[in-house]
Design a protein around this motif. Structure first.
Motif, mmCIF file in Angstrom:
data_model
loop_
_atom_site.group_PDB
_atom_site.id
_atom_site.type_symbol
_atom_site.label_atom_id
_atom_site.label_comp_id
_atom_site.label_asym_id
_atom_site.label_seq_id
_atom_site.Cartn_x
_atom_site.Cartn_y
_atom_site.Cartn_z
ATOM 1 N N GLY A 160 0.787 -1.222 0.000
ATOM 2 C CA GLY A 160 0.000 0.000 0.000
ATOM 3 C C GLY A 160 0.821 1.274 0.000
ATOM 4 N N ALA A 161 2.132 1.176 -0.165
ATOM 5 C CA ALA A 161 2.973 2.367 -0.112
ATOM 6 C C ALA A 161 2.712 3.306 -1.279
ATOM 7 C CB ALA A 161 4.447 1.976 -0.081
ATOM 8 N N THR A 162 2.362 2.773 -2.436
ATOM 9 C CA THR A 162 2.053 3.600 -3.590
ATOM 10 C C THR A 162 0.708 3.170 -4.163
ATOM 11 O OG1 THR A 162 3.232 2.135 -5.113
ATOM 12 C CG2 THR A 162 4.496 3.907 -4.115
ATOM 13 N N THR A 163 0.116 4.055 -4.957
ATOM 14 C CA THR A 163 -1.232 3.827 -5.445
ATOM 15 C C THR A 163 -1.311 4.066 -6.946
ATOM 16 O OG1 THR A 163 -1.934 6.123 -5.165
ATOM 17 C CG2 THR A 163 -2.129 4.651 -3.238
ATOM 18 N N ALA A 164 -2.491 3.729 -7.518
ATOM 19 C CA ALA A 164 -2.733 4.007 -8.926
ATOM 20 C C ALA A 164 -2.653 5.505 -9.202
ATOM 21 C CB ALA A 164 -4.093 3.454 -9.341
ATOM 22 N N GLU A 165 -3.084 6.318 -8.256
ATOM 23 C CA GLU A 165 -3.002 7.764 -8.437
ATOM 24 C C GLU A 165 -1.554 8.220 -8.524
ATOM 25 O OE1 GLU A 165 -3.396 11.624 -9.108
ATOM 26 O OE2 GLU A 165 -4.922 10.064 -9.378
ATOM 27 N N ASP A 166 -0.652 7.542 -7.795
ATOM 28 C CA ASP A 166 0.772 7.861 -7.927
ATOM 29 C C ASP A 166 1.241 7.597 -9.359
ATOM 30 O OD1 ASP A 166 1.693 8.767 -5.344
ATOM 31 O OD2 ASP A 166 1.296 6.748 -4.609
ATOM 32 N N THR A 167 0.789 6.498 -9.938
ATOM 33 C CA THR A 167 1.166 6.187 -11.324
ATOM 34 C C THR A 167 0.669 7.274 -12.259
ATOM 35 O OG1 THR A 167 1.117 3.799 -10.915
ATOM 36 C CG2 THR A 167 0.921 4.525 -13.202
ATOM 37 N N ARG A 168 -0.588 7.661 -12.105
ATOM 38 C CA ARG A 168 -1.148 8.689 -12.986
ATOM 39 C C ARG A 168 -0.442 10.030 -12.791
ATOM 40 N NH1 ARG A 168 -5.942 5.659 -11.566
ATOM 41 N NH2 ARG A 168 -6.356 7.041 -9.784
ATOM 42 N N ALA A 169 -0.124 10.342 -11.542
ATOM 43 C CA ALA A 169 0.569 11.604 -11.271
ATOM 44 C C ALA A 169 1.966 11.614 -11.888
ATOM 45 C CB ALA A 169 0.656 11.843 -9.762
ATOM 46 N N ALA A 170 2.650 10.479 -11.837
ATOM 47 C CA ALA A 170 3.976 10.380 -12.449
ATOM 48 C C ALA A 170 3.884 10.605 -13.952
ATOM 49 C CB ALA A 170 4.598 9.021 -12.145
ATOM 50 N N VAL A 171 2.861 10.020 -14.578
ATOM 51 C CA VAL A 171 2.681 10.188 -16.023
ATOM 52 C C VAL A 171 2.415 11.655 -16.356
ATOM 53 C CG1 VAL A 171 1.220 9.610 -18.003
ATOM 54 C CG2 VAL A 171 1.912 7.827 -16.385
ATOM 55 N N ARG A 172 1.609 12.315 -15.553
ATOM 56 C CA ARG A 172 1.346 13.736 -15.793
ATOM 57 C C ARG A 172 2.636 14.555 -15.693
ATOM 58 N NH1 ARG A 172 -3.570 12.432 -12.858
ATOM 59 N NH2 ARG A 172 -2.638 13.076 -10.865
ATOM 60 N N ALA A 173 3.480 14.189 -14.738
ATOM 61 C CA ALA A 173 4.759 14.894 -14.589
ATOM 62 C C ALA A 173 5.662 14.654 -15.798
ATOM 63 C CB ALA A 173 5.456 14.452 -13.301
ATOM 64 N N PHE A 174 5.648 13.428 -16.319
ATOM 65 C CA PHE A 174 6.451 13.124 -17.508
ATOM 66 C C PHE A 174 6.023 14.003 -18.684
ATOM 67 C CE2 PHE A 174 6.809 8.433 -15.978
ATOM 68 C CZ PHE A 174 7.813 8.797 -15.081
ATOM 69 N N VAL A 175 4.717 14.102 -18.874
ATOM 70 C CA VAL A 175 4.206 14.894 -19.993
ATOM 71 C C VAL A 175 4.577 16.360 -19.826
ATOM 72 C CG1 VAL A 175 2.110 15.679 -21.171
ATOM 73 C CG2 VAL A 175 2.339 13.268 -20.497
ATOM 74 N N GLU A 176 4.494 16.874 -18.598
ATOM 75 C CA GLU A 176 4.878 18.267 -18.336
ATOM 76 C C GLU A 176 6.333 18.520 -18.694
ATOM 77 O OE1 GLU A 176 4.014 18.976 -14.260
ATOM 78 O OE2 GLU A 176 1.813 18.899 -14.523
ATOM 79 N N HIS A 177 7.153 17.481 -18.588
ATOM 80 C CA HIS A 177 8.581 17.619 -18.901
ATOM 81 C C HIS A 177 8.898 17.203 -20.332
ATOM 82 C CE1 HIS A 177 8.860 17.978 -14.518
ATOM 83 N NE2 HIS A 177 10.064 18.469 -14.690
ATOM 84 N N GLY A 178 7.874 16.965 -21.141
ATOM 85 C CA GLY A 178 8.086 16.755 -22.563
ATOM 86 C C GLY A 178 8.725 15.440 -22.955
ATOM 87 N N VAL A 179 8.348 14.337 -22.286
ATOM 88 C CA VAL A 179 8.941 13.048 -22.657
ATOM 89 C C VAL A 179 8.464 12.613 -24.039
ATOM 90 C CG1 VAL A 179 9.211 12.262 -20.278
ATOM 91 C CG2 VAL A 179 7.112 11.703 -21.534
#
Length: 383
Positions: free
Chosen positions: A98-117
């Motif tokens: 339970g340390a990480t969640t599906a929302e963590d995955t989605r948030a990471a993806v949003r951060a990637f897009v913000e950084h232009g991956v």
């Protein structure tokens, strides 16, 4: 420079070898059964391949800790951290339930897009694929995605065949195409029902080493099962994998097996009843374990022993998709019998293995005979 975002679902695949057929909502139960993380090692393998095949400069962006950074740093690559999980309670190399969640995955993806991956690489199964696709769809971007297979159920066509394949594809791809993301209800799956649902269609790098979507069902397997029954050896232990093809064999053995699990059956030492060719009787024997975990199988395994599995239609995987309970420790103690209908093999050019053990995978590669009828067998290559 190519920029690649990497996110890892640290608990993906943990339920496989302990017989849970998935990890959604079952992480603590998997840990209680002795499950260990699978995804971090597969992430490391993919990143090593990425670095080895890179033809130009590549910047790897990642989520922090167990969601990517730890596995990437294990390869000697230093990632750029663009998202830290809010509940990252895991020490490097460990996973806290339970340390990480599906929302963590989605948030990471949003951060990637913000950084232009240029590409989002995720390590997990179909559930993780849905989370990544959902985040990308909500942002309305065409950023492609690519999966490193680490989950128990991998029904989508957005995954590399192996972690190494995924790493190479990420490093070298030149164009993308739309591919399907499917998922199933894990609770229904544990109950023996498989109904895939199309959840998204996303751009994915074009490559030969992407797996196809799983095809559910197949041709008639009655004669195949009859032939198998006739060849049963007295006193032999049979580790019977999941699926409808092996399910027909279980039925002919006189028991209702777990359709999506692994069952262990042992033939009586005094042999199989004589029967006609047209109406084979159920041979004498006993079910040792139904819906077995890896530990269950090892507990009852005795010489001689045979693993009976059928390749996944459309993909050709013999090991490594949906049957993780049949682990390297089990495989190394057994002979192997692969069974499949003619129709299934007609749709396959090769068979594949992905056991998490490179030496074992290599030993399994080559040509083998696949039973396709009462007496007929077909040579297929394992690659």
């Amino acid at each position: 420079m190519r920029r690649i975002g990497v996110v890892v679902n640290p608990v993906a695949g943990m339920g496989g070898r302990v017989g849970l057929k998935g990890t959604d909502g079952k992480v603590e139960q998997a840990v209680e059964r002795g499950a260990t993380p699978r995804a971090p090692d597969r992430a490391t393998e993919a990143i090593e391949s990425l670095a080895r095949h890179a033809e130009a400069d590549i910047e790897v962006l990642a989520a922090g800790g167990a969601m990517g950074a730890d596995a990437i740093r294990a390869t000697g690559v230093e990632p750029t951290i663009v998202y830290e999980p809010a509940a990252d309670a895991a020490e490097p190399g460990t996973v806290e339930p339970g340390a990480t969640t599906a929302e963590d995955t989605r948030a990471a993806v949003r951060a990637f897009v913000e950084h232009g991956v240029d590409l989002v690489v995720f390590v997990g199964g179909d559930g993780t694929a849905v989370d990544v696709a959902t985040a990308l769809d909500e942002l309305g971007v065409e950023t492609p995605m690519l999966g490193v297979p680490a989950g128990v159920k991998v029904y989508s066509s957005v995954f590399g065949v192996t972690p190494r394949d995924a790493g190479r594809i990420a490093a070298t791809f030149e164009r993308v195409e739309d591919r399907e993301i499917n998922d199933i209800d894990e609770d229904a799956y544990r109950g023996g029902e498989v109904e895939t649902e199309l959840r998204a269609v996303r751009p994915v790098p074009v490559a030969e080493d992407l797996q196809s979507s799983k095809q559910i069902g197949g041709g008639s397997v009655e004669t195949l099962a009859e032939g198998f029954i006739r060849d049963i050896e007295p006193g032999t232990t049979y580790v019977l994998g999941p699926g409808s093809t092996v399910g027909e064999i279980k039925s002919r053995l006189g028991f209702e097996g777990s359709p999506l699990g692994v069952d262990v059956w042992r033939a009586a030492p005094d042999g199989v009843e004589a029967t006609s060719y047209h109406e084979p009787a159920s041979p004498a024997g006993e079910v040792l374990v139904r819906d077995a975990t890896e530990a269950d199988i090892l507990d009852v395994l005795d010489d001689p022993a045979v693993i009976v599995v059928s390749p996944i239609g459309g993909q050709g995987f013999v090991f490594g998709r949906g049957n993780d309970q049949i682990s390297p420790a089990v495989i190394e103690r057994c002979d192997l019998e692969v069974v499949a209908s003619r129709r299934k093999l007609d749709d396959l050019s090769v068979l594949r293995v992905d056991t998490d053990d490179d030496d074992l995978d290599e030993s399994l590669r080559g040509w083998l005979q696949v039973r396709i009828g009462r007496f007929e067998r077909r040579m297929m290559q394992v690659v």
